[in-house]
Design a protein around this motif. Sequence first.
Motif, PDB file in Angstrom:
ATOM      1  N   ALA B 247       0.831  -1.210   0.000  1.00 20.79           N
ATOM      2  CA  ALA B 247       0.000   0.000   0.000  1.00 20.79           C
ATOM      3  C   ALA B 247       0.861   1.254   0.000  1.00 20.79           C
ATOM      4  CB  ALA B 247      -0.923  -0.017   1.222  1.00 20.79           C
ATOM      5  N   LEU B 248       1.866   1.273   0.887  1.00 20.13           N
ATOM      6  CA  LEU B 248       2.675   2.487   0.980  1.00 20.13           C
ATOM      7  C   LEU B 248       3.561   2.660  -0.256  1.00 20.13           C
ATOM      8  CD1 LEU B 248       3.288   4.907   2.689  1.00 20.13           C
ATOM      9  CD2 LEU B 248       5.028   3.600   3.898  1.00 20.13           C
ATOM     10  N   SER B 249       4.128   1.531  -0.736  1.00 19.97           N
ATOM     11  CA  SER B 249       4.988   1.660  -1.924  1.00 19.97           C
ATOM     12  C   SER B 249       4.144   2.056  -3.142  1.00 19.97           C
ATOM     13  CB  SER B 249       5.761   0.366  -2.179  1.00 19.97           C
ATOM     14  OG  SER B 249       4.880  -0.720  -2.332  1.00 19.97           O
ATOM     15  N   ALA B 250       2.917   1.539  -3.213  1.00 18.21           N
ATOM     16  CA  ALA B 250       2.050   1.909  -4.337  1.00 18.21           C
ATOM     17  C   ALA B 250       1.691   3.386  -4.262  1.00 18.21           C
ATOM     18  CB  ALA B 250       0.786   1.045  -4.319  1.00 18.21           C
ATOM     19  N   ALA B 251       1.431   3.862  -3.045  1.00 17.63           N
ATOM     20  CA  ALA B 251       1.074   5.275  -2.887  1.00 17.63           C
ATOM     21  C   ALA B 251       2.228   6.166  -3.339  1.00 17.63           C
ATOM     22  CB  ALA B 251       0.698   5.552  -1.431  1.00 17.63           C
ATOM     23  N   CYS B 252       3.453   5.837  -2.879  1.00 14.61           N
ATOM     24  CA  CYS B 252       4.623   6.639  -3.260  1.00 14.61           C
ATOM     25  C   CYS B 252       4.882   6.544  -4.763  1.00 14.61           C
ATOM     26  CB  CYS B 252       5.858   6.174  -2.494  1.00 14.61           C
ATOM     27  SG  CYS B 252       5.748   6.506  -0.736  1.00 14.61           S
ATOM     28  N   TRP B 253       4.742   5.328  -5.288  1.00 15.41           N
ATOM     29  CA  TRP B 253       5.009   5.089  -6.715  1.00 15.41           C
ATOM     30  C   TRP B 253       4.020   5.875  -7.560  1.00 15.41           C
ATOM     31  CZ3 TRP B 253       2.591   0.892  -9.967  1.00 15.41           C
ATOM     32  CH2 TRP B 253       3.274   0.706 -11.160  1.00 15.41           C
ATOM     33  N   PHE B 254       2.757   5.885  -7.099  1.00 14.88           N
ATOM     34  CA  PHE B 254       1.713   6.613  -7.802  1.00 14.88           C
ATOM     35  C   PHE B 254       1.992   8.116  -7.753  1.00 14.88           C
ATOM     36  CE2 PHE B 254      -2.538   8.538  -8.071  1.00 14.88           C
ATOM     37  CZ  PHE B 254      -2.975   7.949  -9.251  1.00 14.88           C
ATOM     38  N   PHE B 255       2.488   8.556  -6.606  1.00 20.38           N
ATOM     39  CA  PHE B 255       2.760   9.966  -6.385  1.00 20.38           C
ATOM     40  C   PHE B 255       3.920  10.444  -7.247  1.00 20.38           C
ATOM     41  CE2 PHE B 255       5.255  13.062  -3.828  1.00 20.38           C
ATOM     42  CZ  PHE B 255       4.352  14.122  -3.876  1.00 20.38           C
ATOM     43  N   ASP B 256       4.996   9.638  -7.333  1.00 20.08           N
ATOM     44  CA  ASP B 256       6.161  10.043  -8.131  1.00 20.08           C
ATOM     45  C   ASP B 256       6.860   8.801  -8.677  1.00 20.08           C
ATOM     46  OD1 ASP B 256       8.353  11.095  -9.315  1.00 20.08           O
ATOM     47  OD2 ASP B 256       9.106  12.140  -7.524  1.00 20.08           O
ATOM     48  N   PRO B 257       6.387   8.288  -9.827  1.00 22.42           N
ATOM     49  CA  PRO B 257       6.977   7.047 -10.360  1.00 22.42           C
ATOM     50  C   PRO B 257       8.437   7.220 -10.770  1.00 22.42           C
ATOM     51  CG  PRO B 257       5.220   7.892 -11.817  1.00 22.42           C
ATOM     52  CD  PRO B 257       5.279   8.795 -10.645  1.00 22.42           C
ATOM     53  N   GLY B 258       8.890   8.441 -10.890  1.00 23.97           N
ATOM     54  CA  GLY B 258      10.279   8.673 -11.254  1.00 23.97           C
ATOM     55  C   GLY B 258      11.235   8.431 -10.100  1.00 23.97           C
ATOM     56  N   ARG B 259      10.759   8.604  -8.867  1.00 28.50           N
ATOM     57  CA  ARG B 259      11.644   8.505  -7.703  1.00 28.50           C
ATOM     58  C   ARG B 259      11.436   7.249  -6.883  1.00 28.50           C
ATOM     59  NH1 ARG B 259      15.965  10.587  -7.443  1.00 28.50           N
ATOM     60  NH2 ARG B 259      15.944  10.690  -5.183  1.00 28.50           N
ATOM     61  N   PHE B 260      10.252   6.637  -7.031  1.00 30.16           N
ATOM     62  CA  PHE B 260       9.955   5.478  -6.186  1.00 30.16           C
ATOM     63  C   PHE B 260       9.741   4.231  -7.030  1.00 30.16           C
ATOM     64  CE2 PHE B 260       8.607   9.208  -3.764  1.00 30.16           C
ATOM     65  CZ  PHE B 260       9.299   8.998  -2.582  1.00 30.16           C
TER      66      PHE B 260
END
Lengths: 533, 345
Positions: B247-260
């Motif tokens: 959940a948290l990695s998906a949230a970060c990835w969704f927020f900034d796929p370039g950095r996460f």
Amino acid sequence: MLRKLFRFKGGVEPVTHKSASAQAPIGKHPLPSQLILPLHQNVGARAIPCVRVGETVLKGQRIGAADGWISAAVHAPTSGKVLAIEDRLATHPSGLSTLSVIIEPDGLDTWIERRPLDYATLAPDEVRKALRDAGIVGLGGAVFPTHAKLSAAKSTAMEFVVINGAECEPFVTCDDLLMRERAEDIVHGASIFRDLLEPRRVLIGIEDNKPEAAVAMRRAVETLGFDFEVVVVPTRYPTGAAKQLIRVLTGKEIPSTRRSPEMGVQCFNVGTAYSTWRFVAFGEPLISRIVTLTGNVKIAGNWETLIGTPFGEFVAIGCPKPDTGGFLMGGPMMGFEIPGLSAPVVKACNCVIVAATPLFPPPRPEMPCIRCGACAHVCPHELQPFELYRFSRAKKFDKTIKLSIDECIECGCCAYVCPSRIPLVRYFRFAKSEIAARRKETEKAAATRFRIEGRKKRDERMKAEKAERLQKATAKTSGAGDADATKRALIEAAVERARLQRETQAAKNAETAGNRETALEKNPAVRPNDVAG
Amino acid sequence: MSRDRIHTMRFISPPYLSQNKSVRSLMVKVLLALLPGVAVYACLIGPAILLQMVIASATALFAEAAMLKLRGKPLGPFLSDGSALVTSWLIALTFPPIAPWWLTVSGALIAIVIAKHLYGGLGQNPFNPAMVAFAACIVSFPALMSQWPSVTLDTRFTDQILAVLGLSRNLDALTSATPLDALKTALRISPETPIATMLSDTKIYGLAGGRAWECVAAAYFLGGLWLLRCKVIRWHAPAGFLFGVVALSAACWFFDPGRFASPLFHTFSGGVLLGAFFIVTDPVSGCASDMGKMIFGFSAGILAYTIRVFGGYPDGVAFSVLILNVCAPLIDLLTRPPVFGMKKK
């Protein structure tokens, strides 16, 4: 069936071992050479002996009279002579003795005059009294006097009467055989419970590992034209515990703080219904019961056995094999080891398991609790046994109370699944007995305090009265007395006196209530809860 | 009257029947469930893991025996309960396979002596012993704990053995960063490059969570599923843990796929799958109720991701589990299920 069944959480499914004793029809156990009848075979007060040593008694004659309401009478199971009234080894794990009437049978088996109970014309309270004097108690193992369960709560209408034919303990088949062979008597008995309690429905619960019993009971209900419902429930220990069966059939959960009639339900074992009918229709008091004999024996089966038959003579009929190592009464989940073969079959005895090492391997060494939580998942009362264990062990009894140790029915599911082999039930019994002792102590202290305070008040009042009298006397002599005021003062003093008297009486009552509870705790029933088989 | 008393002392307290389950059988099943992971590890990363497991097991059993002796406990039932073996295998599997032997020995000693027996032995330890050992060693020997064998250079078995024995001359030639470490470094060095470009280097990152390592993780996953089927563990803690990470990695990835990195990468890299099925499921140091297990797992998952992505260490499973171990009693207290007949309608 159409009825929607409910599930209770937890429970276990041990191997049932039932088929061995369920093959043959119920046999009649021969008359033993001697009968030992403990006078305390019920929850509540011990019966008072009402025969003399040397007296000749008839079969069905009352030899112990009920003492108070929560009590039940004891009867002579056959005709013969009273040899003694003395302490004998009790059928109890403690191995203590209990006052018993010893009868030597004369072999004639002469009945006392039997009179069916005309219960249609009798007042309900008279029927209850008659059942008490017939010694009818719950035969599922809890031996609570049946008549005391036959009153509906004033506040709640009775919804269900549950007839318990679940018989969930492994090895035990006495209710199964009784239902197969004497279904109509059971259904008749249930109809008496219905008449006294007036519920909306009568439900008869039977586990699905007893299809023949269910068929027989259905047929009996149809033949007799009652609208009782025979409900087949899934086999899962402890479905036969009253609260669990009530949950499965009605969805109601009865906490330990309430009695089931307050929630519109009452539960009776099939054996109880049967003996009730035998008494009402034929005038036979409770003098025998079906007992399963199984385990390490050549002949396993069910025997209609006279109450009071010594275990030695009872088990002999099954020919225990030579490698026998102990005798258990009740099922393997909640039963106990019979303290000696001279102890008698009592009303609570539904089953005797002849134990041998292959059936009951010696327990493996106890390991520390690893908090795996297996116990919590099988606890039918949804307790946290591993926490209760931790606090019981540390003697932190207040914590165990907070964690609802009072709800524990000692069904043994937790210890059954424990990978560390911790005898959890033993810890809980220890904690419960300590808590009970402490509660009694506190009650006693409170009663004493109440008495002392009462006395102090009495002293003060007497002093005040004396002063008042003195004052009045002075007033009279001075001749300036107001008649009205004196009268008022006198009335006030009288009211005060009456109040104090009431208080002292209340304190005394509280004390006797405490004593009565002590007697209740000493019940011979071994189990605090109504677990049928 | 006393002559017919027949108490055998065998039947002291009911029930007299018991399920055929023991602490040992549970632990043996956990060990069996680790075997696929171990096999894949030995094949793809390096057979030195087998040597490490032997070192760790021997040390743990020796330490267990010594501590039992000191505490006056019987050796037989406790040595054979399998709990020390589970701890030692987890240590071997979380330490670098080419770590010097004395590091593994220290880890096993810390776990058994300090984290387990000084707290009262089996069932009494508030912290997961293997994770205590890992945390103590990574804090004390950060360099040694970061020497992972390179999966791209085909290191020979003898080189790995020499490294374990401390005889290796060219240790640096053997080692490389783990995928998680490599990614972290790469992100620091070139913050402009999108993460997808970096992860496309399958030589290091494989398809999901790092070359070879993703296969080990998948094998742990299979072992974990088997444990679930055998009812040795319940699904609540692993599901909570994986959900937390995903959940948290998906949230970060969704927020900034370039950095996460994607949730897939985070699930299959590092110790997430080992942790989900073999570490957060530890009954002794974890929560008891199903709800508690779920909260425990979920919080550990969130923390593990946070530490691994925003913290100073390449992976965060060990620290997150230790932090949640502290919280477990409180979680248990707050999630105690209502008892029979006391439920609010």
